[in-house]
Design an enzyme around this catalytic site. Structure first.
Site, PDB file in Angstrom:
ATOM      1  N   SER A  21       0.798  -1.215   0.000  1.00 29.69           N
ATOM      2  CA  SER A  21       0.000   0.000   0.000  1.00 29.69           C
ATOM      3  C   SER A  21       0.834   1.270   0.000  1.00 29.69           C
ATOM      4  CB  SER A  21      -0.954  -0.069   1.197  1.00 29.69           C
ATOM      5  OG  SER A  21      -1.838   0.983   1.158  1.00 29.69           O
ATOM      6  N   HIS A  22       0.740   2.043   1.077  1.00 26.76           N
ATOM      7  CA  HIS A  22       1.383   3.355   1.150  1.00 26.76           C
ATOM      8  C   HIS A  22       2.737   3.284   1.849  1.00 26.76           C
ATOM      9  CE1 HIS A  22      -0.960   2.377   4.616  1.00 26.76           C
ATOM     10  NE2 HIS A  22      -0.322   3.271   5.331  1.00 26.76           N
ATOM     11  N   ASP A  48      -1.873   6.691  -3.450  1.00 23.89           N
ATOM     12  CA  ASP A  48      -0.756   6.008  -2.788  1.00 23.89           C
ATOM     13  C   ASP A  48      -0.150   4.941  -3.701  1.00 23.89           C
ATOM     14  OD1 ASP A  48      -2.807   4.165  -2.665  1.00 23.89           O
ATOM     15  OD2 ASP A  48      -2.184   3.358  -0.726  1.00 23.89           O
ATOM     16  N   ASP A  70      -0.436   1.737  -4.192  1.00 24.82           N
ATOM     17  CA  ASP A  70      -1.297   0.814  -4.944  1.00 24.82           C
ATOM     18  C   ASP A  70      -2.580   1.483  -5.417  1.00 24.82           C
ATOM     19  OD1 ASP A  70      -2.338   0.973  -2.378  1.00 24.82           O
ATOM     20  OD2 ASP A  70      -3.139  -1.051  -2.414  1.00 24.82           O
ATOM     21  N   ASP A 103      -5.152   2.895  -4.070  1.00 26.05           N
ATOM     22  CA  ASP A 103      -6.496   2.814  -3.491  1.00 26.05           C
ATOM     23  C   ASP A 103      -6.789   4.005  -2.578  1.00 26.05           C
ATOM     24  OD1 ASP A 103      -4.778   1.987  -1.484  1.00 26.05           O
ATOM     25  OD2 ASP A 103      -5.974   0.254  -0.864  1.00 26.05           O
ATOM     26  N   ARG A 104      -5.751   4.693  -2.099  1.00 20.13           N
ATOM     27  CA  ARG A 104      -5.991   5.873  -1.244  1.00 20.13           C
ATOM     28  C   ARG A 104      -5.933   7.140  -2.073  1.00 20.13           C
ATOM     29  NH1 ARG A 104      -3.983   4.413   4.516  1.00 20.13           N
ATOM     30  NH2 ARG A 104      -4.069   2.176   4.241  1.00 20.13           N
ATOM     31  N   LYS A 152     -11.129   0.255  -1.615  1.00 21.43           N
ATOM     32  CA  LYS A 152     -11.174   1.701  -1.721  1.00 21.43           C
ATOM     33  C   LYS A 152     -10.566   2.099  -3.059  1.00 21.43           C
ATOM     34  CE  LYS A 152      -7.388   1.803   1.627  1.00 21.43           C
ATOM     35  NZ  LYS A 152      -7.634   0.912   2.756  1.00 21.43           N
TER      36      LYS A 152
END
Ligand code: AP5
Length: 847
Positions: free
Chosen positions: A390-391, A566, A568, A570-571, A668
């Protein structure tokens, strides 16, 4: 019977060691896809060179199956079912010998004495008998099922000498203590051959029961001899077939025993080539809310690390899903992703997956994964393995992550992640195709690995189609083309790059020089791909803001709209000209404007949800507009059940941690949030000739109507885990006194705290309970301070302190949140004794 290519003797059929997983977590979506998947399963290649690592069936040949087990272990019972489903010729030496005895043939005469005493008849008699039968055309074309043969090492050797090849050796395990009962109670219908048991499966009363007979060797005394003979020989026989052996628990009900046998034979029929590599459990593979997150050196440091985890995923999934099914694989492009993907693809082939869809260059953003699983090939995929942390930062010393999404496109639920973990603790082998060639991930196209088809796909096509169904693209394009509108998007060198270029650039006309950091890199350009005020520094500066979210002089010439995603994708972070939109406000404002601004919600919004630490801004909107409202634990997966309920969809949800999304997918979605905000902007600006109503104005109008929730999050990263627990315990230590004080509450830092609770969530859909999700301190006036330990870091603990207060007075709504919330922060720190316990005078990051 030489059905398998001789060069492939060393290859092990996947079925021999495959574990059998319960299918209770299979989503309805995934089970209803079975038909489609069967149609799409790839056909074995023909014309292969012998040295290619593929196993193929020669035309017209069936399987060679041996079923073994102690007397009365259920071999005959299961053989009836196997024969019916797999069309093989059933050869029971016991039945053949009994027929010979009944017919009074020479063979029968020789065998009778041995059989009557419970002893084995001489090897050569049965060897000749079986060798003759195997020569038949039926056995050659349909395949065979040997029941009660071979029973000695000499018989096994003789079978091998005939050239007959056993594809599957099923060993039925039943303790001796159960077998005596089974033997004594057995009855056989001489007309049909059906086997009954006077207690477990009595014959139908009347004609059938009356004609049933009991075998002469089915006495307590004789079964003891038969068992002795069995135990004397079983190990020598099993040794012959150790590469194709499946142990089956024969104590289960006959139907259950057969389910296991059938899966084994189904797997063997698909002829999956695999090398079984011995391994042993590696500690610490428990998944957090977003999968397994580890430092790259941990994962790369042990060549079995990734393999153990991936194999455990395959072992935990229902075999029906995997065999011949379609799996999506991809990741956010961080360091080690490409190498790991090659391993995962090989292992997918070795575990019997029929087809893999992998993103070009191994890249697929997390929301695009969800879209592909749900929509591509009418939802043909049974799931996805996603490589993302992720982030979190990337690079050789950064983080690596791996998670599994189920057939509905959602992150795996706890039942499955727990099962995966369980498999990691008892793993003994991984299935791999070590010699397979690497897949060329750089070119869209189709190739094969083992029997599996690999399709390198464009990672944006399906995702774009889903977003086009949500939004009015021409209206967004018109907004972008307004001369008085400008925007920037920062992909932070992550997986959002390709989507940004295609969707914002090509489809909506955003100039390419407005798309920042859109070339994915393994270390995210040396940055921290977290779209917040601290880490999206470059964008924040361009938008005329400082790291605290306050306006700078650059705001004057800043673009009207700015957004970041981010690693990936999704954010998201949403910014206006010199203006920061908190994620908590973002979801509330999208919910308030959704019906008017976003075609996806033209028919109305039925449900909204926020994670517990997200501010109450959404609650106020939900109440005013009469939406069903839910407060869930942190983690996107908790929204999944709600989104699957028709009465709550269309559905909008969000988390303070820069996550926003809706029921269009089950992750998300950063790009969805960007397009949703552009839709709100377009809706607020119907007249192109009027001055542009910007992000700040839209947000302030919202506050004026619904009130403002000041909101700040303090993160204390990489805190000693023990110290972090002590902080939580200190707060729990106030439970008793606050209960005693009643209305008086307790004073912390001069503020009156009137309740402290530990958040517990009961899922309204499936009643599952999630406890210990954070401690909520509520203060007079509606302010909340929440403490939570985060599970998304890869080392130590992260303590998150969330602070919020509510302000209805428009005149006071423009204050600096960090200043407004300082007294609340002081109160929370006093209540928790955080500074003394952790040695941290200030947070690592404030957002
Ligand atoms: P053979 O006929 O092969 O006898 P066996 O191996 O002793 O096996 P059984 O037929 O007794 O039991 P089964 O496993 O088929 O169980 P079943 O399904 O009926 O051999 C007989 C003799 O022939 C030997 O002793 C030997 O002399 C000679 N012989 C044969 N092959 C030879 C060879 N290769 N070499 C030398 N000599 C050879 O089930 C048993 C009972 O349990 C039934 O009542 C059934 O209803 C019940 N049951 C089945 N499954 C279940 C379940 N899951 N739960 C509860 N009850 C169950």
């Amino acid at each position: 019977m030489a059905r398998l290519l001789s060069a492939l003797v060393a290859l092990v059929m996947v079925a021999q060691t495959a574990a059998f997983a319960p299918s209770s977590w299979v989503s309805t979506r995934s089970t209803t896809k079975w038909g489609a998947r069967v149609q799409q399963a790839p056909q074995p290649r023909t014309g292969l060179a012998q040295n290619e690592c593929l196993v193929v069936m020669s035309a017209g040949s069936g399987m060679g199956i041996i079923i073994a087990g102690a007397p009365a272990s259920g071999k005959g019972t299961q053989c009836a079912r196997i024969t019916e489903d797999f069309g093989v010729v059933h050869l029971s030496t016991g039945d053949l010998l009994r027929a010979a005895v009944a017919a009074g043939s020479d063979l029968g005469k020789e065998a009778k004495g041995f059989m009557d005493s419970g002893k084995l008849v001489p090897d050569q008699l049965v060897i000749d008998l079986i060798a003759e039968k195997l020569k038949s055309d039926d056995c050659k074309t349909k395949g065979w099922l040997l029941d009660g043969f071979p029973r000695t090492a000499a018989q096994a050797q003789a079978l091998a000498d005939t050239g007959a090849k056993c594809d599957c050796f099923i060993s039925l395990n039943v303790p001796d203590s159960d077998l005596v009962d089974r033997v004594v109670g057995r009855r056989t219908d001489p007309e049909t051959g059906d086997i009954y048991h006077m207690t477990f499966n009595p014959p139908p009363e009347g004609e059938i029961a009356d004609r049933c007979t009991q075998r002469s060797d089915d006495t307590e005394e004789k079964v003891k001899v038969r068992l002795e003979q069995f135990h004397d020989n079983v190990n020598a026989v099993v040794d012959f077939y150790k590469d194709v052996k499946t142990e089956v628990d024969g104590t289960a009900k006959p139907d259950e025993v057969y389910t296991t046998i059938k899966s084994t034979l189904d797997a063997a029929t698909t002829k999956v080539p695999a090398v079984s590599v011995p391994t042993s459990p590696i500690e610490g593979m428990k998944m957090g809310t977003s999968g397994l997150r580890k430092k790259v050196p941990v994962v790369k440091g042990d060549p079995m690390y990734l393999k153990n985890f991936v194999q455990s995923i395959f072992d935990a999934l229902p075999k029906d899903d995997i065999l011949g099914g379609t799996l999506v694989v991809g990741g956010d492009g961080r360091y080690y992703n490409k190498e790991a993907l090659q391993t995962i693809i090989r292992m997918a082939a070795a575990n019997g997956v029929g087809r893999v869809w992998v993103g070009k260059e191994g890249l697929i953003s997390t929301p695009a994964v969800s879209a592909i699983v749900r929509e591509r090939g009418a939802g043909a995929a049974f799931g996805a393995i996603v490589l993302t942390a992720s982030h979190n930062p990337g690079g050789p010393d950064g983080d690596f992550g791996i998670k599994y999404n189920t057939g509905d496109g959602a992150p795996a639920k706890e039942l499955l992640t727990e099962s995966v973990y369980d498999f990691t603790t008892k793993i003994t082998r991984v299935l791999d195709l070590e010699d397979a060639e690497e897949v060329d991930l750089g070119t869209v196209g189709t190739s094969t690995v083992g029997n599996m088809v690999v399709e390198v796909i464009d990672p944006v096509d399906d995702y774009l189609a889903v977003l086009e169904a949500c939004f009015d693209f021409p209206a967004l394009k018109a907004l972008v083309s307004r001369p008085d509108f400008s925007m920037v998007f920062d992909a932070m060198h992550g997986a959002a790059g390709p989507s940004a270029k295609r969707i914002l650039g090509e489809a909506l006309g955003v100039p390419l020089d407005s798309l920042m950091n859109c070339v994915p890199s393994e270390d995210f350009g040396g940055g921290h791909p977290d779209p917040n005020l601290a880490y999206a520094e470059e964008l924040v500066k361009v938008m005329g803001l400082d790291g605290g979210g306050m306006q700078t002089a650059a705001a004057k010439s800043a673009p009207d709209f700015g957004a970041a995603a981010d690693g990936d994708a999704d954010r998201n972070m949403i910014l206006g000209k010199g203006f920061f939109v908190t994620p908590s406000d973002s979801v509330a404002i999208l919910a308030a404007n959704g019906k008017a601004a976003i075609p996806q919600f033209a028919g109305g919004i039925n449900g909204v949800a926020r994670s517990m630490p997200t501010s109450g801004a959404l609650d106020v909107v939900a109440e005013a507009l009469d939406f069903s409202f839910f407060e869930t634990p942190t983690g996107w997966k908790y929204f999944g059940n709600l989104m699957d309920c028709e009465q709550y969809t269309p559905f909008i949800c969000g988390e303070e941690s820069f996550g926003t999304g809706s029921s269009h997918i089950r992750e998300k979605d950063g790009m969805w949030a960007v397009l949703a905000w552009m839709s709100v902007l377009a809706n607020a600006n119907p007249d192109e000739s009027a001055p542009l109503v910007g992000i700040q104005e839209i947000v302030q109008n919202h506050w004026a109507k619904f009130g403002r929730h000041f909101y700040v999050r303090y993160d204390y990263e990489a805190v000693d885990s023990g110290a972090a627990e002590e902080v939580m315990e200190t707060i729990r230590g106030h439970f008793a006194s606050i209960a005693n004080e009643g209305d008086k509450g307790i004073m912390f830092g001069g503020m009156k705290c009137n309740s402290i609770e530990e958040f517990l969530y009961v899922d309204p859909v499936d009643d599952s309970v999630t406890s210990k999700q954070g401690l909520i301190l509520s203060f007079v006036g509606g302010a909340r301070a929440i403490f939570r330990l985060s599970g998304t870091g890869s080392e130590g603990a992260t303590i998150r302190l969330y602070l919020e207060s509510y302000e209805e007075d428009v005149a006071k709504q423009s204050a600096n949140p960090q200043e407004v919330l300082l007294p609340l922060a002081a109160a929370a720190l006093e209540a928790s004794n955080l500074a003394a316990l952790t040695g941290r005078a200030s947070p690592t990051v404030i957002t």
